[in-house]
Each structure stands twice: as C-alpha cells, then as structure tokens.
Design an enzyme around this catalytic site. Structure first.
Site, PDB file in Angstrom:
ATOM      1  N   ASP A 224      -4.281  -5.994   5.094  1.00  0.00           N
ATOM      2  CA  ASP A 224      -5.300  -6.800   5.771  1.00  0.00           C
ATOM      3  C   ASP A 224      -5.252  -8.263   5.329  1.00  0.00           C
ATOM      4  O   ASP A 224      -5.634  -9.153   6.074  1.00  0.00           O
ATOM      5  CB  ASP A 224      -6.690  -6.218   5.493  1.00  0.00           C
ATOM      6  CG  ASP A 224      -6.890  -4.894   6.231  1.00  0.00           C
ATOM      7  OD1 ASP A 224      -6.367  -4.785   7.363  1.00  0.00           O
ATOM      8  OD2 ASP A 224      -7.522  -3.986   5.674  1.00  0.00           O
TER       9      ASP A 224
ATOM     10  N   LYS B  36       8.597 -17.562 -10.212  1.00  0.00           N
ATOM     11  CA  LYS B  36       7.869 -16.422 -10.762  1.00  0.00           C
ATOM     12  C   LYS B  36       6.636 -16.901 -11.538  1.00  0.00           C
ATOM     13  O   LYS B  36       6.747 -17.834 -12.350  1.00  0.00           O
ATOM     14  CB  LYS B  36       8.813 -15.659 -11.694  1.00  0.00           C
ATOM     15  CG  LYS B  36       8.254 -14.362 -12.186  1.00  0.00           C
ATOM     16  CD  LYS B  36       9.262 -13.661 -13.080  1.00  0.00           C
ATOM     17  CE  LYS B  36       8.582 -12.529 -13.811  1.00  0.00           C
ATOM     18  NZ  LYS B  36       9.334 -12.084 -14.957  1.00  0.00           N
TER      19      LYS B  36
ATOM     20  N   ASN C 113       0.842  -1.201   0.000  1.00  0.00           N
ATOM     21  CA  ASN C 113       0.000   0.000   0.000  1.00  0.00           C
ATOM     22  C   ASN C 113       0.873   1.246   0.000  1.00  0.00           C
ATOM     23  O   ASN C 113       2.098   1.146   0.011  1.00  0.00           O
ATOM     24  CB  ASN C 113      -0.939  -0.042   1.200  1.00  0.00           C
ATOM     25  CG  ASN C 113      -0.143  -0.131   2.484  1.00  0.00           C
ATOM     26  OD1 ASN C 113       0.622   0.761   2.805  1.00  0.00           O
ATOM     27  ND2 ASN C 113      -0.289  -1.233   3.204  1.00  0.00           N
TER      28      ASN C 113
ATOM     29  N   ILE D 105      -2.551  -6.677  14.388  1.00  0.00           N
ATOM     30  CA  ILE D 105      -1.441  -6.510  15.339  1.00  0.00           C
ATOM     31  C   ILE D 105      -1.887  -5.666  16.533  1.00  0.00           C
ATOM     32  O   ILE D 105      -1.646  -6.006  17.694  1.00  0.00           O
ATOM     33  CB  ILE D 105      -0.238  -5.854  14.628  1.00  0.00           C
ATOM     34  CG1 ILE D 105       0.238  -6.759  13.489  1.00  0.00           C
ATOM     35  CG2 ILE D 105       0.885  -5.558  15.604  1.00  0.00           C
ATOM     36  CD1 ILE D 105       1.265  -6.137  12.568  1.00  0.00           C
TER      37      ILE D 105
ATOM     38  N   LYS E 181     -11.494  -2.424  18.975  1.00  0.00           N
ATOM     39  CA  LYS E 181     -10.140  -2.947  19.219  1.00  0.00           C
ATOM     40  C   LYS E 181      -9.694  -2.762  20.671  1.00  0.00           C
ATOM     41  O   LYS E 181      -8.590  -3.158  21.032  1.00  0.00           O
ATOM     42  CB  LYS E 181      -9.125  -2.272  18.292  1.00  0.00           C
ATOM     43  CG  LYS E 181      -9.374  -2.554  16.804  1.00  0.00           C
ATOM     44  CD  LYS E 181      -8.148  -2.260  15.958  1.00  0.00           C
ATOM     45  CE  LYS E 181      -8.512  -2.328  14.483  1.00  0.00           C
ATOM     46  NZ  LYS E 181      -7.342  -2.446  13.612  1.00  0.00           N
TER      47      LYS E 181
HETATM   48  N1  CTP Z   1      -3.658  -2.442  12.301  1.00  0.00           N
HETATM   49  C1  CTP Z   1      -2.843  -3.428  12.768  1.00  0.00           C
HETATM   50  N2  CTP Z   1      -2.841  -4.671  12.182  1.00  0.00           N
HETATM   51  C2  CTP Z   1      -3.654  -4.943  11.132  1.00  0.00           C
HETATM   52  C3  CTP Z   1      -4.486  -3.935  10.629  1.00  0.00           C
HETATM   53  C4  CTP Z   1      -4.460  -2.697  11.248  1.00  0.00           C
HETATM   54  O1  CTP Z   1      -2.094  -3.179  13.715  1.00  0.00           O
HETATM   55  N3  CTP Z   1      -3.622  -6.142  10.589  1.00  0.00           N
HETATM   56  C5  CTP Z   1      -3.681  -1.135  12.960  1.00  0.00           C
HETATM   57  C6  CTP Z   1      -3.115   0.003  12.144  1.00  0.00           C
HETATM   58  O2  CTP Z   1      -1.737   0.185  12.399  1.00  0.00           O
HETATM   59  C7  CTP Z   1      -3.946   1.173  12.612  1.00  0.00           C
HETATM   60  C8  CTP Z   1      -5.304   0.557  12.868  1.00  0.00           C
HETATM   61  O3  CTP Z   1      -5.039  -0.791  13.185  1.00  0.00           O
HETATM   62  O4  CTP Z   1      -3.492   1.701  13.833  1.00  0.00           O
HETATM   63  C9  CTP Z   1      -6.178   0.642  11.675  1.00  0.00           C
HETATM   64  O5  CTP Z   1      -7.274  -0.154  11.863  1.00  0.00           O
HETATM   65  P1  CTP Z   1      -8.072  -0.795  10.674  1.00  0.00           P
HETATM   66  O6  CTP Z   1      -9.322  -1.342  11.252  1.00  0.00           O
HETATM   67  O7  CTP Z   1      -7.239  -1.688   9.864  1.00  0.00           O
HETATM   68  O8  CTP Z   1      -8.319   0.502   9.885  1.00  0.00           O
HETATM   69  P2  CTP Z   1      -8.530   0.612   8.401  1.00  0.00           P
HETATM   70  O9  CTP Z   1      -7.404   0.022   7.636  1.00  0.00           O
HETATM   71  O10 CTP Z   1      -8.819   2.061   8.202  1.00  0.00           O
HETATM   72  O11 CTP Z   1      -9.732  -0.401   8.335  1.00  0.00           O
HETATM   73  P3  CTP Z   1     -11.059  -0.480   7.550  1.00  0.00           P
HETATM   74  O12 CTP Z   1     -10.647  -1.162   6.313  1.00  0.00           O
HETATM   75  O13 CTP Z   1     -11.894  -1.290   8.463  1.00  0.00           O
HETATM   76  O14 CTP Z   1     -11.508   0.951   7.413  1.00  0.00           O
END
Ligand code: CTP
Length: 415
Positions: free
Chosen positions: A279, A289, A210, A308, A342
C-alpha cells in the site's frame, strides 16, 4: 490437449526478423495434424524464402494477389474460405496499420478482410514502435473488431533494445491456436492477472514487501489458459515457474506493476487482481546503503501507492474486474464494502490466519461476492479452487456481456 488435428490454418507471415520463427511454427502445426497454407508479404520474403515454407507446409506458398496462375489454382477468396483460422505471425506495425484501415493492397491484407473465421495477429516489432500511440490505437481498434492479439512477449530484441515486442514463441502460438478450437469457457477472451508481492525499495539492499507467494494468481493463470483464454500475468517477485501458454511480465514494485497493467488493461476482457500490492512505498529511496548509527530508531516516510485494481475498474470500457480481499474479521461486510468502493464485478475473500490456508499454503478457501449473489468455495488445493473460480468468472462474464465485449459496449455507449 490437441484440437489442431485436421484443422486448416492459414498462416500469414509479414516482414520482420521474427519471420524465421514461422518456419518452426509450421513444422509444429503439421506435427499436430493441422493442414497449413502459408501466405507471405513481399517484405517477409526478404527474411525467409517461400521455398523453406513450401518444404515445411507441403504446399505452394501464396505471395501475389494479382498472379493469374495462383488465382487459377486457389483464388484469394477461396483461400479465405478454406481456412478454419487465420494467424498472422509475425505481424509488423505496418501490417497492423493496414489491417486496422481495412486495406486490401496485398494478398494477405485482402484475405484478412475477406475471411469470416477467427483472425489472430502475433505482433513483433521494436519496443518503441510497439508503445507508439499509433500502434496502440490500431491494436485497440482491431481488438474491438474481434481480432485476437497474441503477445508480444518482452525481452531482448534483435535491434539490441529490450522491452515488449518479441514474437511469442512457436509453442505458445501453438497453444493459443489449440485453445481457439478447444471451445473452453473463456475461448478467445483476454485475461490480465496480477500476482505475487511487490518490493518497495528503501535503499540498494533493502525493501518493504509482504508474504504473498503468488500461488493463487499463477494457478488462476493456468486455469484461464485451460479455459481457452489468452493470459497475461503481471507478476511480482515469486519463486514459481510461468505456466505454459501464459505471457509473463515481471514487475518488482507497485509503480512498475501499475504501469504494466495500465498499458494492457484496455485490451483485456477480464482483469483479476491477486497481487498483494504494497500500500505504501518509501518517499525517498536512498542511493547508498543506509548505515546504522548511534540512534536506536529509524524513521521512514512512506507514501501511498496507486490502487491498481481501482484504477482499472475506473477505466472507460473497463474489463470485468475481480478483486481479492484478505480479512481477519467481519469478512462478508468488508468484502462487500470493498467491491462497491472499488467498483468491482466480483470479490473473492479469504480469512487471514485460517490454519493451512492463505499466504504460502497450497490450499485456500474463498467466499465470493457479486451484485445480487454470493458463493462459498470450500477449502481445496489452489489449483482446483482456481478452476472453480475461473468457471464462475466465465459464467458471470457471460451474463454481463451476453454479446460482445466490455470495449464494444463502451464504443456503442460513446457513439
Ligand atoms: N490492490 C491493487 N493495488 C493496490 C492495492 C490493492 O490492485 N495498491 C488489489 C489487490 O490485488 C486485491 C485488492 O486490491 O485484489 C485488495 O484490496 P485492498 O483494499 O488493498 O485489500 P486489503 O489489502 O485487504 O486492504 P485493507 O488494508 O483495506 O484491508
């Protein structure tokens, strides 16, 4: 900043190959105007001579508990009282075990038991010894008692292995000691931060990722060091330099970041998750490859990565947890929901797509939400925003834990 001038530092050296780095530390401490007295264990003297440390510190080196002459000059209790801070660097696994047990079987262990000033240890050992549960338990116990644990760093080891266990560099130890006297808003606190993107391998040449630049996380790490904290930054691949005084651990993918964070979180007072963790990851990583064929589509099966931040917030004795949320609509409602879902202490939310803010930009604006409160931090350079946010985190942490640490409270609850 130099807060070390005229400070009295008692440096304990124990028996590891990294003992030679203590010589440089003594030299640098004296350059900064500190008074240094050195105490060496018997094993330390097998690695570096007391004469070297005597020449550098300008003081006789202390080695024996039961030496009548030395006791007459400055006894062990007097030495413990003399210091403004005690640092043991390097601290071996054996020394940490003895410290955890409260032993007083040599001069250094006795001093550590007798001193009332801040005590820090900088571990250095083989990576398998560092990850051994016995060492982990000793460290957790020491941290609960208020001993500051500085490092170790990761990298190539003298034994030929690679991993965590290297002594922090003298300049980093110097900054930590300086921070101890700086009395910043996070003085003596351990802060763990994730930053940057993760890369989820598809095959040996491709990955899913990303657009996170890591700038916010790195700025927060620098601001936390400025505030006197000991900072570990677990970072995905970014094009940024590690801020001075920060311990950097690199993680390519979400599972590695998860493992590194799980290992460090039990010792942290504050956890700030700024990483844009993928995610999902490909269920299968192709070993060769993937070649295009006649088909016009390619299907990848993805599976969920662990969260996490949610995992840290669910730990017994969890640190004060701060999450980030990037939203495109209904920011306040989504951010509040995320905080509750969370189990976080604080959520910092920003609008995705606001011109000049977010992702790769140097500026950002944040809306903060915590239980019973909220605050807007208007658009500003990420470095300034980071300082403001660290100030707010320090205030909320202090309100939540007016005495002690998250680990203390947990230990009391489960006693
Ligand atoms: N986070 C994490 N581990 C993951 C996903 C997210 O630690 N696997 C943490 C990110 O570092 C951030 C927060 O969770 O602090 C973001 O939450 P998330 O629910 O993933 O937010 P978005 O990506 O904005 O999710 P959504 O797609 O639900 O909007």
């Amino acid at each position: 900043m130099n807060c070390l001038s005229s400070k009295r530092i008692l440096l304990g050296i124990t028996g590891g190959i990294a003992a030679y780095k203590a010589a440089e530390l003594v030299r640098r401490l004296r350059e900064r105007g500190a008074e240094v007295r050195v105490v060496m264990t018997e094993a330390a003297q097998a690695f570096i001579t007391p004469l070297t440390l005597q020449a550098l510190s300008g003081q006789r080196v202390h080695t024996d508990l039961l030496d009548a002459d030395a006791e007459a000059a400055m006894g062990h209790i007097e030495l413990a009282r003399w210091a403004d801070a005690v640092l043991v660097a390097p601290a071996t696994a054996d020394f940490l075990a003895r410290l955890a047990q409260g032993r007083a079987d040599d001069l250094l262990a006795t001093l550590c038991l007798a001193t009332r000033v801040p005590l820090a240890v900088a571990p250095a050992m083989n990576q398998a010894m560092w990850t051994n549960p016995a060492t982990r338990d000793n460290l957790a116990l020491l941290a609960r008692r208020g001993v500051q644990v500085w490092g170790p760093a990761e990298g190539a080891q003298a034994c030929g292995e690679t991993g965590p266990g290297r002594l922090l560099e003298p300049e980093v130890l110097l900054e930590r000691l300086d921070g101890l006297f700086a009395g910043g808003a996070l003085a003596g606190k351990r802060v763990l931060i994730t930053a940057g993107p993760t890369r989820e391998a598809i095959d040996p040449v491709r990955f899913l990722s990303n657009r996170s630049s890591g700038k916010m996380g790195y700025a927060l790490a620098a601001a936390a060091v400025e505030a006197g904290a000991e900072v570990i930054l677990v970072s995905g691949p970014v094009a940024l330099d590690c801020p001075p005084g920060v311990t950097l651990l690199r993680a390519e993918d979400a599972l590695t970041m998860y493992a590194l964070v799980q290992e460090r979180a039990p010792l942290a007072d504050i956890f700030i998750a700024t990483a844009a963790v993928a995610d999902y990851r490909p269920r299968q990583v192709a070993t060769a490859k993937i070649k295009k064929d006649a088909a016009t589509t390619l299907t990848l099966e993805l599976e969920r990565n662990p969260d996490i931040l949610a995992a840290v917030a669910a730990l017994p004795g969890a640190p004060f947890c701060v999450g980030f949320a990037a939203e495109t609509d209904d920011l306040a409602a989504h951010a509040r929901k995320k905080r509750l879902a969370k189990g976080l202490d604080l959520v910092a939310a920003n609008w995705v797509g606001a011109p000049g803010q977010g992702f790769d930009s140097d500026d950002n604006a944040l809306e903060l939400f915590w239980e019973g409160g909220q605050e807007s931090l208007p658009e500003a350079p990420k470095t300034r925003l980071a300082r403001e946010l660290i100030g707010i985190i320090a205030r909320l942490y202090q309100e939540k834990y007016p005495q002690g640490t998250p680990q203390d409270l947990h230990a009391q609850d489960s006693a």
